[in-house]
Design a protein around this motif. Sequence first.
Motif, mmCIF file in Angstrom:
data_model
loop_
_atom_site.group_PDB
_atom_site.id
_atom_site.type_symbol
_atom_site.label_atom_id
_atom_site.label_comp_id
_atom_site.label_asym_id
_atom_site.label_seq_id
_atom_site.Cartn_x
_atom_site.Cartn_y
_atom_site.Cartn_z
ATOM 1 N N ILE A 1 45.605 45.802 39.696
ATOM 2 C CA ILE A 1 44.886 45.793 38.414
ATOM 3 C C ILE A 1 43.641 46.674 38.510
ATOM 4 O O ILE A 1 42.998 46.737 39.558
ATOM 5 N N PRO A 2 43.300 47.369 37.402
ATOM 6 C CA PRO A 2 42.164 48.297 37.443
ATOM 7 C C PRO A 2 40.835 47.564 37.652
ATOM 8 O O PRO A 2 40.654 46.441 37.186
ATOM 9 N N ILE A 3 39.919 48.229 38.344
ATOM 10 C CA ILE A 3 38.653 47.617 38.702
ATOM 11 C C ILE A 3 37.616 47.753 37.583
ATOM 12 O O ILE A 3 36.584 47.090 37.574
ATOM 13 N N SER A 4 37.909 48.612 36.570
ATOM 14 C CA SER A 4 36.897 48.967 35.567
ATOM 15 C C SER A 4 36.320 47.779 34.807
ATOM 16 O O SER A 4 35.124 47.725 34.529
ATOM 17 N N LEU A 5 37.192 46.797 34.486
ATOM 18 C CA LEU A 5 36.710 45.618 33.752
ATOM 19 C C LEU A 5 35.640 44.881 34.540
ATOM 20 O O LEU A 5 34.615 44.476 34.004
ATOM 21 N N ILE B 1 44.452 25.369 46.824
ATOM 22 C CA ILE B 1 45.055 26.615 47.299
ATOM 23 C C ILE B 1 44.819 27.738 46.296
ATOM 24 O O ILE B 1 44.415 28.842 46.661
ATOM 25 N N VAL B 2 45.025 27.435 45.002
ATOM 26 C CA VAL B 2 44.844 28.458 43.965
ATOM 27 C C VAL B 2 43.387 28.927 43.923
ATOM 28 O O VAL B 2 43.106 30.132 43.964
ATOM 29 N N VAL B 3 42.460 27.979 43.884
ATOM 30 C CA VAL B 3 41.047 28.343 43.770
ATOM 31 C C VAL B 3 40.586 29.132 44.998
ATOM 32 O O VAL B 3 40.050 30.238 44.887
ATOM 33 N N LEU B 4 40.819 28.571 46.180
ATOM 34 C CA LEU B 4 40.278 29.194 47.389
ATOM 35 C C LEU B 4 40.980 30.499 47.741
ATOM 36 O O LEU B 4 40.331 31.472 48.136
ATOM 37 N N SER B 5 42.304 30.553 47.581
ATOM 38 C CA SER B 5 42.967 31.777 48.024
ATOM 39 C C SER B 5 42.786 32.908 47.014
ATOM 40 O O SER B 5 42.729 34.073 47.410
ATOM 41 N N SER B 6 42.632 32.595 45.731
ATOM 42 C CA SER B 6 42.374 33.680 44.775
ATOM 43 C C SER B 6 40.985 34.267 45.019
ATOM 44 O O SER B 6 40.813 35.494 45.003
ATOM 45 N N MET B 7 40.005 33.408 45.280
ATOM 46 C CA MET B 7 38.646 33.905 45.562
ATOM 47 C C MET B 7 38.632 34.768 46.818
ATOM 48 O O MET B 7 38.075 35.869 46.835
ATOM 49 N N THR B 8 39.268 34.245 47.857
ATOM 50 C CA THR B 8 39.305 34.990 49.119
ATOM 51 C C THR B 8 40.013 36.327 48.945
ATOM 52 O O THR B 8 39.515 37.372 49.382
ATOM 53 N N ALA B 9 41.173 36.280 48.287
ATOM 54 C CA ALA B 9 41.960 37.513 48.125
ATOM 55 C C ALA B 9 41.177 38.555 47.345
ATOM 56 O O ALA B 9 41.222 39.749 47.659
ATOM 57 N N TRP B 10 40.442 38.106 46.327
ATOM 58 C CA TRP B 10 39.684 39.052 45.513
ATOM 59 C C TRP B 10 38.620 39.768 46.357
ATOM 60 O O TRP B 10 38.488 40.989 46.309
ATOM 61 N N MET B 11 37.856 38.985 47.134
ATOM 62 C CA MET B 11 36.838 39.589 47.994
ATOM 63 C C MET B 11 37.477 40.552 48.995
ATOM 64 O O MET B 11 36.994 41.663 49.209
ATOM 65 N N LEU B 12 38.561 40.104 49.618
ATOM 66 C CA LEU B 12 39.216 40.939 50.630
ATOM 67 C C LEU B 12 39.737 42.231 50.009
ATOM 68 O O LEU B 12 39.638 43.307 50.599
ATOM 69 N N ALA B 13 40.260 42.138 48.794
ATOM 70 C CA ALA B 13 40.866 43.311 48.167
ATOM 71 C C ALA B 13 39.820 44.291 47.653
ATOM 72 O O ALA B 13 40.027 45.498 47.651
ATOM 73 N N ARG B 14 38.676 43.750 47.186
ATOM 74 C CA ARG B 14 37.699 44.623 46.517
ATOM 75 C C ARG B 14 36.613 45.176 47.435
ATOM 76 O O ARG B 14 35.957 46.140 47.081
ATOM 77 N N SER B 15 36.401 44.558 48.586
ATOM 78 C CA SER B 15 35.291 45.020 49.424
ATOM 79 C C SER B 15 35.829 45.867 50.560
ATOM 80 O O SER B 15 35.609 45.549 51.704
#
Lengths: 297, 278
Positions: B167-171, B81-95
């Motif tokens: 969290i800021p995207i700059s990093l 759950i941690v691995v898959l949902s963090s990856m998914t959430a990141w893509m959804l949030a950033r794209s």
Amino acid sequence: MKVGMSVANRKKVGWYLIFTVPLLLIFTLIVLVPFVIGIYYAFFQWDGIGANPMVFNGLDNFVRLMDDTRFLRSAWLTVLFTVLSVITVNAAGLAFALLVTSKLKLANLARTMLFMPYLIGGLILGYIWQFVFLDVFTLLGDATGLDSIFFNWLNNEDFALFALVFVFTWQMAGYVMIVYIAGIQGIPGEVIEAARIDGASGWQRFLRITVPLLMPAFTISLFLTLSYGFKIYDVNLSLTGGGPANATELFAMNIYNEIFGYGNYGYGQAKAIVFFVIIAAITLTQVYITKKREVEM
Amino acid sequence: MKAIGNWSKEILLVLMALVFLSPIYIIFVNSFKNRLELYENTLAFPEEFGLQYYSAAMERMDFFNAFINSMYVTVVSVIFIVVLSSMTAWMLARSGNWVSTVIFMTLIATMLIPFQTIMMPLMQLVTGITRTTGIPLYNTLSGLIFMNIGFHAALSVFLYHGFIKSIPISLEEAATIDGASKFGVFWRVVFPILTPITATVMILNVILIWNDFLLPSLTLIDKELRTIPLSVFYFFGEFTIEWNLAMAGLTLTIIPVVIFYVLAQKYIIKGIGEGAVK
């Protein structure tokens, strides 16, 4: 020739798919597909046995709900249970939160202890309390002479539901306490101090300052308990099993029994869809009110 | 005078908490008593602390096996759950495109669906898949883990999504310019920043999955696959209740929860607070 995407774009889409597809595929298969199939099943009469035919019967299942007395009683009991629980859980939770945010040294210890029941699963809590009602309540009744209050509630058709409210409160009070603590700690100390200097009594400070500033915490806690209460199953199963004489067969248990107990798959699924609609209505109202309040604050 | 007043308040507070937890005390003391002693005075301390009821309860509940099953299902489910949902959430949030918005909204909307609404069709689907394709989803621990991932995806993505937005995207951009792949950026730069919310996601899912009864009861049929809630349920169902044994069984099931609570108390209370408020 410019066919399809550039290499950079294709790479981007590739990464997107690698990151999201595994989870979304599992989610679709486990949640979305069954939800859609479930709506379909609700329009059929079927006993769940693959070899037997599924008979389409339109809205009959939903019409039948209207004069299914066992179901209507169960729905009414669920409403009664939920309303009582919302009141008791929040009253206890708020009282606990006020106690453990006072400046006492042992407040942290008390907070830790009061939250404990929430972590023990509902099924196990129900069994623990079965014994308390069976034995300790009877013992207390004998010892104090108050045997009209202390007796085995679980054997009494009128009191069994209160027993359920009691245990649910025991389970959830510590949980909403956490929400109220966050709310109380968000109240600036200067505001309370200023009121004290202006001569407001403790009770006035509570009613005029603490309560209004706790409104967001109230909304969250009210609706959390509302939707948890409405969906209660585990405690119901282990504490009363729906008895005595179906006096505590709440909504979720009624659906389970209709489908897996009586083998009415289509009819039970229709109940399950109605259940969803009610939960959705409750939750959406919650979101609406919370958002509205956030704007006002 | 004031000091005495405060001390009495302190004692009153702890006393109240103790009364609140008295059912657990009652279960504990009676798990050592024989039948006679148990019915003589339920609230009294036992005359001796013998462990015979514990060993009997352990045997009947097949406690070790159930404990291992619960551990396995919880730990593996939570890792996925941690691995898959963090990856998914990141893509959804950033794209920020419309596809991501639709997917995110769909996930959130399904959080409204109670388990009872999909349990029957889900079981039809899962048994159907197992029967026709031989993929062991039904009546296996892996199948239960698979279903846990599906059921807890929405809440976990939701929590990660909210955190990532803050969290800021700059990093991430700096790392991308340095030539790191998406995979590298996520695991080396983003995931470490997500630690606080990962703790919350883990805590919430551990509690939900460890205590889950209905889903495992529908999908696990074989006796040796039972998790702790299932073995407690059957323990109470199979025999006319012998309360001293039952108390020992209940105490056994509470012990892992207490240990978990003592070890991770700070994170649990924080995690529950965040999970509830969002």
